[in-house]
Enzyme design. Structure first.
Site, mmCIF file in Angstrom:
data_model
loop_
_atom_site.group_PDB
_atom_site.id
_atom_site.type_symbol
_atom_site.label_atom_id
_atom_site.label_comp_id
_atom_site.label_asym_id
_atom_site.label_seq_id
_atom_site.Cartn_x
_atom_site.Cartn_y
_atom_site.Cartn_z
ATOM 1 N N TYR A 183 0.836 -1.211 0.000
ATOM 2 C CA TYR A 183 0.000 0.000 0.000
ATOM 3 C C TYR A 183 0.863 1.251 0.000
ATOM 4 O O TYR A 183 1.038 1.905 1.031
ATOM 5 C CB TYR A 183 -0.893 -0.051 1.253
ATOM 6 C CG TYR A 183 -2.003 0.975 1.313
ATOM 7 C CD1 TYR A 183 -2.925 1.103 0.276
ATOM 8 C CD2 TYR A 183 -2.168 1.802 2.424
ATOM 9 C CE1 TYR A 183 -3.965 2.023 0.344
ATOM 10 C CE2 TYR A 183 -3.195 2.734 2.496
ATOM 11 C CZ TYR A 183 -4.086 2.831 1.457
ATOM 12 O OH TYR A 183 -5.123 3.738 1.523
ATOM 13 N N ARG A 188 -1.545 8.128 -3.808
ATOM 14 C CA ARG A 188 -2.444 7.124 -3.229
ATOM 15 C C ARG A 188 -3.764 7.750 -2.772
ATOM 16 O O ARG A 188 -3.823 8.919 -2.422
ATOM 17 C CB ARG A 188 -1.735 6.481 -2.023
ATOM 18 C CG ARG A 188 -2.422 5.270 -1.468
ATOM 19 C CD ARG A 188 -1.616 4.665 -0.338
ATOM 20 N NE ARG A 188 -1.662 5.477 0.857
ATOM 21 C CZ ARG A 188 -0.836 5.312 1.901
ATOM 22 N NH1 ARG A 188 0.099 4.395 1.875
ATOM 23 N NH2 ARG A 188 -0.961 6.079 2.970
ATOM 24 N N ASP A 189 -4.797 6.911 -2.770
ATOM 25 C CA ASP A 189 -6.120 7.311 -2.271
ATOM 26 C C ASP A 189 -6.649 8.502 -3.075
ATOM 27 O O ASP A 189 -7.103 9.501 -2.515
ATOM 28 C CB ASP A 189 -6.029 7.657 -0.771
ATOM 29 C CG ASP A 189 -7.349 7.422 -0.031
ATOM 30 O OD1 ASP A 189 -8.206 6.700 -0.571
ATOM 31 O OD2 ASP A 189 -7.520 7.975 1.069
ATOM 32 N N SER A 195 -6.170 8.868 3.408
ATOM 33 C CA SER A 195 -4.987 8.006 3.359
ATOM 34 C C SER A 195 -3.997 8.422 2.282
ATOM 35 O O SER A 195 -3.235 7.591 1.781
ATOM 36 C CB SER A 195 -5.410 6.540 3.164
ATOM 37 O OG SER A 195 -5.967 6.048 4.342
ATOM 38 N N ASP A 235 -8.133 -0.043 -2.935
ATOM 39 C CA ASP A 235 -8.842 1.078 -3.603
ATOM 40 C C ASP A 235 -8.291 1.509 -4.959
ATOM 41 O O ASP A 235 -8.986 2.179 -5.713
ATOM 42 C CB ASP A 235 -8.881 2.351 -2.722
ATOM 43 C CG ASP A 235 -9.671 2.144 -1.444
ATOM 44 O OD1 ASP A 235 -10.397 1.133 -1.361
ATOM 45 O OD2 ASP A 235 -9.553 2.979 -0.540
ATOM 46 N N ASP A 413 -9.560 4.935 10.288
ATOM 47 C CA ASP A 413 -9.720 5.117 8.831
ATOM 48 C C ASP A 413 -9.373 6.526 8.383
ATOM 49 O O ASP A 413 -9.055 6.737 7.208
ATOM 50 C CB ASP A 413 -11.171 4.847 8.427
ATOM 51 C CG ASP A 413 -11.572 3.409 8.664
ATOM 52 O OD1 ASP A 413 -10.771 2.510 8.351
ATOM 53 O OD2 ASP A 413 -12.684 3.179 9.167
#
Ligand code: BGC
Length: 458
Positions: A183, A188-189, A195, A235, A413
């Site tokens: 990850y 990212r995200d 995140s 994701d 989260d």
């Protein structure tokens, strides 16, 4: 005012005594942090991500000590010969020396317990006074979860875990399996904020990511007797199916594809069993999304050279859906694929027809309670969630290799602090627990709720 000034000057005279250190598990750095950067004795300040450093007990310290005021760890970037477009299995792609098991890779293996999660859980249980709840909380340390490698600084820890698993295997005569989440994609995200990661596509992100993968590979190579199972990039590909209208996702499309391709090829070469993240029933499980999703996964898989150790897809990672719901949750209305098994049964044949005969693993770590969301898309620290079905290979479906706990329950989260750089509005919704700390850091009250609401109970 005068009093205040006097106090200030007094403080400056005795700095060593008034400079309080952050407590164990407290924040000690990160972008915008102005509090203490030292940690209470017995703990060390460790970078969780560019936005958050945390005082971790020295015994469980997952990384080298990091300077809490610098965001990104320094990385050495190795040039690579793999094509960046995600296509083509060029001759430079390394090949595995072993053949994967044709059957379920979880069967016959003891799952390694993450010492990091165990230490989080033990520290959490220690804070609980009610003895029944305390015992239940402590028992969570014996339930295997995945370990997330969410920053490059954590990769060296993998070697420690593999060595430990190897030693345990030798001592017990059992075969061991270590579960990891890969990850760290650049940008990212892309459709959310909570995140956002450490690498930026504009700043050499794809090469940094390849280096991150190389670091993981280097550790794994040393322990050929320990099996590694990886969830690849939660994701990321799902965002490419439905969120290309978001500029950051459109901009990340090529890098995500190239990054995931590189991860598949390199981890395949060292025999890592892989499941690509495939969102969940309420995301790619909508009938209109199934075929585009299956095409994206299959095309990427095939263009990577159909890596033998890519076993299939992971669903419901960090989400709350049931594998098999007794009755559809009200928020799922309008989707015939109202739980993970309906989604999987609908997706698998399309994947197979596209050349990707996929098996699945399903996260049930926080799926113990249904009917808790105001909307199906709510994902951030949903109030009243409970720990779910324990990890097992007894899944009731030949398509599903294992029920797993991918999200370590109790890790947050996303922050509910509206002024934080990574504040995402989902974490401010009515059904999101508040006040919530930064993503990935410990959220004590949320953990306690997961314990209380566990179904089956702990
Ligand atoms: C966070 C990661 C964390 C993971 C598991 C993600 O939401 O961004 O930092 O490792 O959750 O808790």
């Amino acid at each position: 005012m005068l009093k205040f000034a006097a106090l200030l000057s007094l403080a400056s005279l005795i700095p060593a005594f008034v400079e309080a250190a952050s407590p164990v598990w407290g924040q000690c750095g990160g972008q915008g942090w102005t509090g203490d950067t030292t940690c209470a004795s017995g703990s060390t300040c460790v970078v969780s991500n560019p936005y958050y450093s945390q005082c971790l007990p020295s015994s469980s310290n997952p990384t080298t000590t990091a300077n809490p005021t610098t965001a990104n760890p320094t990385t050495t970037v190795r040039p690579t010969t793999t094509s960046a477009g995600g296509g083509g299995s060029s001759s430079s792609v390394p090949q595995p020396t072993t053949t994967p098991d044709a059957s379920n890779p979880f069967v016959g293996y003891q799952i390694y317990l993450s010492p990091y999660y165990a230490s989080e859980v033990q520290a959490a249980a220690a804070q609980i006074t009610d003895s029944t709840l305390k015992a239940k909380a402590a028992s969570v340390a014996n339930i295997p979860t995945f370990t997330w490698f969410d920053v490059i600084a954590k990769t060296s820890q993998l070697g420690t875990y593999l060595a430990d698993a190897d030693a345990k295997a030798k001592a017990s005569g059992q075969k061991y399996l270590v579960q990891i989440v890969v990850y760290d994609l650049p940008d990212r995200d892309c459709a959310a904020l909570a995140s956002n990661g450490e690498f930026s596509i504009a700043d050499n992100g794809l090469n940094n990511y390849k280096n991150y993968i190389d670091q993981l590979v280097a550790q794994i190579k040393k322990y050929p007797n320990v099996r590694v199972v990886a969830v690849i990039e939660p994701d990321s590909l799902a965002n490419l199916v439905t969120n290309l209208n978001v500029a950051k996702c459109a901009g990340a499309q090529q890098a995500y594809q190239a990054g995931v391709t590189y991860a598949m090829q390199q981890l395949n070469a060292v025999g890592v069993y892989m499941y690509l993240d495939a969102g969940h029933a309420g995301w790619l499980g909508w009938p209109a999304n199934l075929t585009p999703a299956a095409q994206l996964f299959s095309n990427l898989y095939k263009s990577a050279g159909s890596p033998k150790f890519v076993r299939g897809l992971a669903t419901n990672v960090a989400n709350y859906n049931a594998l098999s719901a007794a009755t559809p949750d009200k928020v799922t209305q309008g989707n015939p694929n109202y739980d993970e098994i309906h989604y999987i049964n609908a997706l698998a044949p399309v994947l197979a027809s596209e050349g990707f005969p996929a098996h699945f693993i399903v996260d049930q770590g926080r799926s113990g309670q249904q009917g808790i969301r105001d909307q199906w898309g709510d994902w951030c620290n949903v109030v009243n969630a409970g720990f779910g079905t324990r990890p097992t290979t007894n899944t009731g479906s030949s398509l599903v290799d294992a029920i797993v706990w991918v999200k370590p329950g109790g890790e947050c989260d996303g922050t509910s602090n509206t002024s934080a750089v990574r504040y995402d509005a989902h974490c401010g919704l009515n059904d999101a627990a508040k006040p919530a700390p930064e993503a990935g850091t410990w959220f004590q009250s949320y953990f306690e709720t997961l314990v209380k609401n566990a179904s089956p109970s702990l």
